[in-house]
Design an enzyme around this catalytic site. Structure first.
Site, PDB file in Angstrom:
ATOM      1  CD  GLU A  91      -2.865  -1.124   2.388  1.00 53.10           C
ATOM      2  OE1 GLU A  91      -3.922  -1.757   2.281  1.00 53.10           O
ATOM      3  OE2 GLU A  91      -2.529  -0.505   3.406  1.00 53.10           O
ATOM      4  CB  CYS A 345       0.553   6.824  11.960  1.00 58.65           C
ATOM      5  SG  CYS A 345       2.002   6.176  12.789  1.00 58.65           S
TER       6      CYS A 345
END
Length: 372
Positions: A91, A345
Site C-alpha cells: 500500500e 499511522c
C-alpha cells in the site's frame, strides 16, 4: 519468466552498457514511460535500434499494477493498493495539504496545495512493533528499486507529488541498497524531487544510519523512537533489543554532526505506557543536545485485539508542553489523516490470505505522514 522493472536503474544501465548502448538514454526511457505508463517499450522514440529487442526481452514499463484506490471522506487522503509481479501487494498513501492553512512560529506559512506520498519499501516487516498492523503480516520480501519507484509513478497519475516519505510498509533501512537506488532515481530525471523533500523513517538501524550522510545527502531522517528508555522500547518494539538506545543516540549525534540537518523524532502516544510526565522529562533530557523536531502521534487502533489505548488529549498536550517549555524542543502533534480508510499511522497492512481468496486485498492499514 519474471521481467525487471524498467525503473530498476542499475539493472537497466548494466544491460544497456553490455550491449554497447550509452546509459545516457535511461532518463529518456523513464520520461516516456512516466508519461505513457501503458506503453510498449518498443514505442520509446530515438533509441539505438539494438535497444528495442533488449528492452522487450528483459524489462517491462511497469511490473506492478494499481489494484484499487480508496479516497477518505474529506478527499484529503487516497490509499493505493498496488499488486506486484510476484502476486503480493503493498500500500501507498497520498496525503494532500494546503500549507497556507497552518502557521510556522506563529507566522503564516508560504506555499499552497501540495501532495505527499507515503511509500512502502517491503512486503510486510521484520520489526514486529506491537502498535503497528504491518507487523502482524510478518516479513514477505524486499521491494526492488523499480517496485519502489513504481509507487511514485502510479501516484503521479492521480496528482502531482511534491514530497515523499518512506513510512509505509516495511523498515526502509533493512532494504538499504534498493532504498538508495530508488531515491537516487527520484531525485534525478525525470522526477527531479528535491532530496530535502524526501524523508526516510527507521526504527533505528544503527549501521545504516551511519551510512546515510554519504549515500543520501540532504535526505531527511526520521527515527521511530517511541520511548525514552530501552526497557519500554523493547517492550513495544522487540527489534529495539538489537539497537541499544545509547548506541542509537551516539549514531544520531554523529549523523547530525556530519549533516548539520535536524532529525525528526516519531513518538507514538500510548496511554499509560509512554505518555506520562516522567517520560516527557526523560525524552527531553535524551534529546536536548540534538536539533530535533518531535512528532507526537496519536495511536491508531489496529484491531479489536490491540492491548494499547490512545493517550488522552490532556496527556498529549501536557507531554508537549514539557518538551517545549522545559527543554525548548520543538514538538508537533500529528494531524491524523485517512483513518476512515485505514490509511493512518500504524494501520497499513494487506491481508494476503483474503486477497488470494477474494481476488483483491482486504485493507486494514497504516502509514505515517510527516509534515515537511
Amino acid at each position: 519468466m519474471a521481467f525487471r522493472s524498467v525503473f530498476d536503474g542499475g539493472a537497466l544501465r548494466t544491460e544497456l552498457e553490455n550491449a554497447g548502448i550509452s546509459p545516457h538514454f535511461v532518463p529518456l526511457i523513464w520520461k516516456y514511460v512516466v508519461h505513457n505508463p501503458g506503453c510498449d517499450l518498443g514505442d520509446v522514440p530515438s533509441l539505438p535500434s539494438a535497444a528495442y529487442p533488449l528492452l522487450r526481452s528483459k524489462f517491462r514499463p511497469l511490473t506492478s499494477s494499481l489494484s484499487s484506490s480508496l479516497d477518505s471522506k474529506d478527499n484529503l487522503t487516497t490509499k493505493l493498493l498496488i499488486r506486484l509481479q510476484n502476486g503480493n501487494s503493498v500500500e501507498a498513501v497520498i496525503m494532500r495539504y494546503d500549507t497556507r492553512l497552518g502557521k510556522y512560529d506563529g507566522k503564516p506559512r508560504p506555499g499552497g496545495p501540495r501532495s505527499t506520498l507515503c511509500i512502502s519499501s517491503q512486503v510486510g516487516c521484520k520489526m514486529s512493533c506491537k502498535f503497528c498492523a504491518t507487523g502482524t503480516m510478518g516479513f514477505k520480501n524486499n521491494l526492488s528499486a523499480g517496485e519502489i519507484v513504481e509507487q511514485l509513478v502510479h501516484a503521479s497519475r492521480i496528482t502531482h507529488i511534491r514530497n515523499v516519505v518512506f513510512m509505509g510498509m516495511g523498515e526502509p533501512l533493512n532494504n538499504y541498497a534498493a532504498l538508495v537506488e530508488a531515491i537516487q532515481i527520484m531525485t534525478g530525471l525525470p522526477f527531479q524531487l528535491s532530496p530535502k523533500r524526501i524523508t526516510v523513517s527507521t526504527v533505528g538501524i544503527i549501521h545504516a544510519i551511519n551510512k546515510l550522510p554519504d549515500d543520501l545527502p540532504n535526505v531527511n531522517l526520521a527515527v521511530s523512537l517511541h520511548a525514552p528508555d530501552q526497557d519500554i522500547r523493547c517492550h513495544i518494539m522487540p527489534a529495539a533489543k538489537a539497537f541499544p538506545l545509547g548506541k542509537l543516540m551516539d549514531s544520531l549525534h554523529s549523523y547530525q554532526k556530519n549533516t548539520q540537518q535536524k532529525i525528526f523524532i516519531e513518538y507514538i502516544m500510548l496511554d499509560g505506557v509512554n505518555d506520562q510526565e516522567q517520560q516527557a522529562h526523560q525524552l527531553g533530557k535524551l534529546l536536548e543536545e540534538l536539533h530535533v523536531v518531535v512528532n507526537l502521534i496519536p495511536f491508531n487502533p489496529v484491531g479489536s485485539s490491540s492491548c494499547f489505548r490512545t493517550s488522552s488529549e490532556q496527556n498529549v498536550k501536557k507531554f508537549q508542553s514539557i518538551l517545549r517549555g522545559v527543554y525548548n524542543i520543538r514538538s508537533t502533534i500529528r494531524q491524523e489523516m485517512g483513518q476512515d480508510i485505514s490509511g493512518a499511522c500504524g494501520q497499513l497492512v494487506v491481508n494476503l490470505s483474503k486477497e488470494r481468496s477474494a481476488g483483491r486485498a482486504s485493507l486494514l492499514t497504516d502509514i505515517e505522514d510527516l509534515h515537511i
